[in-house]
Design an enzyme around this catalytic site. Structure first.
Site, PDB file in Angstrom:
ATOM      1  N   GLU A 101       2.381  -0.205  -2.478  1.00  0.00           N
ATOM      2  CA  GLU A 101       3.153   0.858  -1.829  1.00  0.00           C
ATOM      3  C   GLU A 101       4.640   0.557  -1.868  1.00  0.00           C
ATOM      4  O   GLU A 101       5.469   1.433  -2.117  1.00  0.00           O
ATOM      5  CB  GLU A 101       2.696   1.046  -0.369  1.00  0.00           C
ATOM      6  CG  GLU A 101       3.140   2.367   0.253  1.00  0.00           C
ATOM      7  CD  GLU A 101       4.535   2.361   0.855  1.00  0.00           C
ATOM      8  OE1 GLU A 101       5.094   3.433   1.092  1.00  0.00           O
ATOM      9  OE2 GLU A 101       5.096   1.264   1.078  1.00  0.00           O
ATOM     10  N   ASP A 138       0.521  -4.744   0.819  1.00  0.00           N
ATOM     11  CA  ASP A 138       1.674  -5.447   0.249  1.00  0.00           C
ATOM     12  C   ASP A 138       2.850  -5.348   1.218  1.00  0.00           C
ATOM     13  O   ASP A 138       2.891  -4.468   2.079  1.00  0.00           O
ATOM     14  CB  ASP A 138       2.070  -4.887  -1.126  1.00  0.00           C
ATOM     15  CG  ASP A 138       2.530  -3.427  -1.088  1.00  0.00           C
ATOM     16  OD1 ASP A 138       1.984  -2.637  -0.290  1.00  0.00           O
ATOM     17  OD2 ASP A 138       3.449  -3.080  -1.859  1.00  0.00           O
TER      18      ASP A 138
HETATM   19  N1  BES Z   1       6.116   2.549   5.921  1.00  0.00           N
HETATM   20  C1  BES Z   1       7.160   2.947   5.044  1.00  0.00           C
HETATM   21  C2  BES Z   1       7.455   4.420   5.115  1.00  0.00           C
HETATM   22  C3  BES Z   1       8.227   4.829   6.325  1.00  0.00           C
HETATM   23  C4  BES Z   1       9.472   4.266   6.580  1.00  0.00           C
HETATM   24  C5  BES Z   1       7.749   5.775   7.147  1.00  0.00           C
HETATM   25  C6  BES Z   1      10.190   4.651   7.677  1.00  0.00           C
HETATM   26  C7  BES Z   1       8.472   6.160   8.240  1.00  0.00           C
HETATM   27  C8  BES Z   1       9.693   5.589   8.514  1.00  0.00           C
HETATM   28  C9  BES Z   1       6.803   2.584   3.620  1.00  0.00           C
HETATM   29  O1  BES Z   1       6.194   1.317   3.523  1.00  0.00           O
HETATM   30  C10 BES Z   1       8.084   2.514   2.807  1.00  0.00           C
HETATM   31  O2  BES Z   1       8.827   1.588   2.973  1.00  0.00           O
HETATM   32  N2  BES Z   1       8.295   3.485   1.903  1.00  0.00           N
HETATM   33  C11 BES Z   1       9.365   3.436   0.979  1.00  0.00           C
HETATM   34  C12 BES Z   1       8.894   4.162  -0.246  1.00  0.00           C
HETATM   35  C13 BES Z   1       9.471   3.668  -1.523  1.00  0.00           C
HETATM   36  C14 BES Z   1       9.213   2.206  -1.783  1.00  0.00           C
HETATM   37  C15 BES Z   1       8.925   4.498  -2.660  1.00  0.00           C
HETATM   38  C16 BES Z   1      10.610   4.094   1.528  1.00  0.00           C
HETATM   39  O3  BES Z   1      10.531   4.993   2.388  1.00  0.00           O
HETATM   40  O4  BES Z   1      11.695   3.687   1.124  1.00  0.00           O
HETATM   41 MN    MN Z   2       4.738   1.063   4.942  1.00  0.00          MN
HETATM   42 MN    MN Z   3       7.779  -0.247   3.671  1.00  0.00          MN
END
Ligand code: BES
Ligand code: MN
Ligand code: MN
Length: 456
Positions: A153, A88
């Site tokens: 996710e 997604d």
């Molecule tokens: N890929 C990211 C996580 C991430 C962001 C890892 C920046 C390392 C650096 C993931 O898809 C994401 O956006 N996670 C969200 C989680 C939330 C939706 C619960 C986040 O970090 O805000």
């Molecule tokens: Mn991600």
């Molecule tokens: Mn993300």
């Protein structure tokens, strides 16, 4: 191995064409109008998994968007990798700030621009192509592999914990592998050994049953926006310390070794500030920049609204005020515990003239893994072989809330081998993914399978 590497070179252009195809699907999980696109994307991945030679390929329903699963378990006695990623993507607004339409991928200066290119469709595709190359040239993999690609996710992995619990037996593995993080600098591979967690809440304040004329009532009633900002202003002090009682109780301290490691990564605060258009950086006193970003928790107001926001002036005391707030957490803070502590503290500050309700929206634990772990070391060797550079050891400020659930239920260390770049614009206009990293990424996973296969 030569045959497999030759295969990568031969199919270089096809990989890019296929990447373009999967980036065309507007699979935005948060918007129900895209439910069919979510389905189409899941079907596409299923077809792809079949065509590269995975077994037991299936779309598994959840109460939300489905999980795409497959396995290849024909390496008895060898370790099993559970490779997780998400298909997604985030919404695309503000869409006018994109230089090209988000779902019409274009290649420019060695980067492919499209929503989901780095986060995370381009990165999950790396694993599919590495598996394909092994199976096409060697007829087998040197490890066992399970693929779990979810579709929620970006909306907090709403149904994945239930899925993991339900399919616990199917998901047993020695290592969980995730490519959903950036590298620290161009050309230098990185392995991420820590992620922050998250607690996200909404605060709703109500002062009166209707908006009021601020002349006829002002002075006699408390304004809910005033009350809300007074409360939120007490969450942090001038030095960036969070004032919620007990907030830091479970925060693991930064070890001396880690302090040195992080200090040795090149970080120029002025350059960083100017890259984001900030006059200067701000953060918790007493900590290095990268410690603040990766190893210390935060409190942020993500949005605040209420009252009159139209053109001109309107003399009104609004009935309501709202804010979305979130806290990035670090190991071992518990998101539910933090949500409770925030709620209790905020409520203790609410004047008796106000009604408040606070909803905990979603959250997740942070994570840190052991640098000596043999799987992590195999990852380090594989990245070094592909990129020809020493590997950066990184933590990340972002969150992948399901990581801790995997670690606890699958009881396997989570290896974060990410191929994004700091200027990938994830969640923002002009998201992009380096094609150099895409191809080197495939090569590194080809090596990684070999390295892990050699572990036992
Ligand atoms: N890929 C990211 C996580 C991430 C962001 C890892 C920046 C390392 C650096 C993931 O898809 C994401 O956006 N996670 C969200 C989680 C939330 C939706 C619960 C986040 O970090 O805000
Ligand atoms: Mn991600
Ligand atoms: Mn993300």
């Amino acid at each position: 191995m030569k045959k497999t590497l030759d295969f990568l070179a031969e199919h270089h252009d096809r990989y890019e064409r296929e990447l373009i195809d999967i980036l065309k699907v507007p699979c935005i999980s948060s918007n129900p109008e895209h439910n069919q696109d979510m389905r189409d994307m899941a079907e596409l991945l299923k077809k792809e998994m079949r065509s590269i030679g995975m077994d037991e390929v299936k779309i598994i329903e959840t109460d939300g968007h489905p999980v795409v699963y497959s396995e290849w378990l024909n390496a008895p006695g060898k370790p099993t990798l559970l490779i997780y990623g998400h298909y997604d993507v985030q919404p695309v607004d503000p869409v006018d700030l994109w230089d090209s339409p988000p779902f019409e991928p274009v290649i420019k200066n060695g980067k492919i621009y499209a929503r989901g290119s780095a986060d995370d469709k381009g990165q999950i595709y790396i694993h599919l192509k590495a598996i394909e190359a092994w199976l096409a040239t060697q007829g087998s993999l040197p490890v066992n592999v399970k693929l779990v690609f979810e579709g929620e996710e970006e909306v907090g992995s709403t149904h994945l914990e239930a899925f993991i619990n339900e399919y616990e037996e199917m998901l047993t593995a020695d290592y969980v592998v995730i490519s959903d993080t950036p590298m620290f600098r161009e050309g230098v591979p990185g392995i991420t050994y820590g992620l922050r967690g998250l607690a996200y809440l909404q605060v709703n304040m109500r002062g009166t049953s209707t908006d009021l004329h601020s002349g006829s009532f002002g002075g006699l009633v408390k304004n809910p926006i005033n009350a809300l900002v007074e409360i939120l202003a007490q969450m942090k002090d001038e030095d960036g310390r969070i004032l919620i009682p007990g907030f830091y109780e479970d925060v693991l301290p930064i070890t001396e070794n880690e302090h040195t490691k992080l200090k040795n990564l090149p970080f120029d605060p002025d350059e960083f500030a100017s890259s984001i258009g900030a006059p200067a950086l701000f953060g918790e006193a007493g900590y290095e920049y990268l410690e603040r970003l990766w190893a210390r928790p935060t409190f942020d107001i993500n949005g605040i609204w209420g009252g009159f926001q139209g053109e001109g002036a309107k003399t009104v005391i609004p009935a309501e005020a709202h804010a979305k707030v979130s806290m990035r957490l670090v190991a071992d803070q518990d998101p539910d515990d933090i949500a409770k502590k925030f709620t209790a503290y905020a409520k203790s500050l609410v004047p008796e003239t106000m009604e408040v309700d606070i909803d905990a929206m979603h959250g997740g634990f942070g994570y840190v893994t052991d640098l000596d772990n043999p799987g992590l070391q195999a990852g380090v060797r594989a990245l070094k072989r592909a990129f020809g550079k020493e590997v950066d050891f990184l933590r990340e400020g972002g969150s992948i809330p399901i990581v801790k659930v995997f670690a606890d239920i699958v009881k396997a260390p989570v290896l974060l081998m990410g191929y994004g770049l700091p200027d990938q614009n994830a969640h923002a206009p002009n998201e992009n993914f380096s094609l150099y990293n895409f191809h080197k990424g495939i090569e590194s996973i080809v090596y990684f399978f070999e390295e892990v296969g050699n572990l036992k």
